[in-house]
Write a protein that holds these residues in place. Structure first.
Motif, mmCIF file in Angstrom:
data_model
loop_
_atom_site.group_PDB
_atom_site.id
_atom_site.type_symbol
_atom_site.label_atom_id
_atom_site.label_comp_id
_atom_site.label_asym_id
_atom_site.label_seq_id
_atom_site.Cartn_x
_atom_site.Cartn_y
_atom_site.Cartn_z
ATOM 1 N N GLY A 67 49.237 41.415 -17.429
ATOM 2 C CA GLY A 67 48.801 40.078 -17.074
ATOM 3 C C GLY A 67 47.976 40.048 -15.812
ATOM 4 N N ILE A 88 51.183 36.180 -18.263
ATOM 5 C CA ILE A 88 51.728 37.479 -18.673
ATOM 6 C C ILE A 88 51.945 37.487 -20.186
ATOM 7 C CG2 ILE A 88 53.744 39.016 -18.541
ATOM 8 C CD1 ILE A 88 54.178 38.072 -15.697
ATOM 9 N N LYS A 89 51.669 38.623 -20.801
ATOM 10 C CA LYS A 89 52.016 38.839 -22.205
ATOM 11 C C LYS A 89 52.551 40.258 -22.334
ATOM 12 C CE LYS A 89 50.315 38.466 -26.949
ATOM 13 N NZ LYS A 89 49.154 38.147 -27.818
ATOM 14 N N THR A 97 55.353 35.603 -23.745
ATOM 15 C CA THR A 97 54.215 35.099 -22.972
ATOM 16 C C THR A 97 54.752 34.158 -21.891
ATOM 17 O OG1 THR A 97 53.873 33.223 -24.467
ATOM 18 C CG2 THR A 97 52.647 35.253 -24.929
ATOM 19 N N LYS A 99 53.517 31.750 -18.385
ATOM 20 C CA LYS A 99 52.490 31.189 -17.521
ATOM 21 C C LYS A 99 53.172 30.470 -16.365
ATOM 22 C CE LYS A 99 48.843 30.569 -20.963
ATOM 23 N NZ LYS A 99 47.876 29.611 -21.581
#
Length: 229
Positions: A67, A88-89, A97, A99
């Motif tokens: 990320g 982020i993933k 995921t 955020k």
């Protein structure tokens, strides 16, 4: 226009009273310089442009980039706006995921308000706002509000990306709503323990935060600076 007329009158007065006129001209010149300086300072304050800084970080886990995070600082008059955005993933058993958005505004060095908003797989995990009301802070979480003491907040977690915490022993955590100790481990290397048993380590170079090691009970990750202003 008026200072010019006064100066011309003083020159005329000097013909008949040279010594007195000399003293008056000296006083007038000094006063004129002070007036000019005052005008320049006012103009500078009126037309000063906001200053902005932006830092970009890669978020890594086990050596792979998962990320990105950005930190921005904007100055406008006596106010400072700080912002962190991250995405982020990654994958544990399933894909995750995440955020996050964090913001804080300081005025004359005192925090006016801050927000934390984190989403995981589209669902809110944290959504919290803190606003200064008089000499107390009001925390809003959904429909719930809570008043907390601790005024003034001078240094919260987002500030760690703005400057190295030299000479600062405590920092306010908006998430945990309490002051946390800052432990200096080495030159430009600090550690902060969180109430849930996790901790972060922060590294600095020339005042900039260059790396953050995140130590969580179920994972490890790092934020690494990739650009400088």
């Amino acid at each position: 226009m008026i200072p010019t007329i006064i100066y011309l009158l003083l020159r005329r007065f000097r013909r008949t009273h040279p010594e007195k006129a000399k003293k008056l001209i000296s006083i007038f010149q000094k006063a004129s310089r002070m007036i000019l300086l005052s005008i320049l300072l006012v103009l500078m304050s009126l037309f000063a442009l906001p200053q902005q800084t932006r830092l970009e970080y890669s978020i890594k886990r086990n050596g792979s980039t998962i990320g990105a995070m950005s930190f921005s600082l904007q100055l406008s008059g006596n106010k400072t706006l700080l912002k962190i955005e991250s995405a982020i993933k990654t994958r544990f058993i399933f894909t995750i995921t995440a955020k996050a958005l964090e913001e804080a505004e300081y005025e004359n060095g005192i925090m006016n308000w801050s927000t934390i908003h984190q989403k995981i797989n589209g669902s809110d995990r944290i959504n919290k706002k803190i606003n200064l009301k008089g000499r107390k802070y009001v925390v809003t979480k959904g429909n719930q509000t809570e008043t907390i003491t601790g005024y003034p907040i001078l240094f919260n977690m987002i500030c760690l990306y703005m400057k190295e915490p030299t000479g600062i022993s405590k920092i306010y955590s908006d998430n945990f709503q309490q002051l946390l100790d800052i432990h200096k481990l080495d030159d430009h290397h600090y550690k902060i323990n969180f109430p849930d048993g996790n901790y972060n380590e922060y590294y600095y170079n020339n005042g900039l935060c260059t790396k953050v090691n995140v130590h969580h009970s179920i994972y490890r990750s790092s934020f690494e600076l990739k650009t400088t202003p």
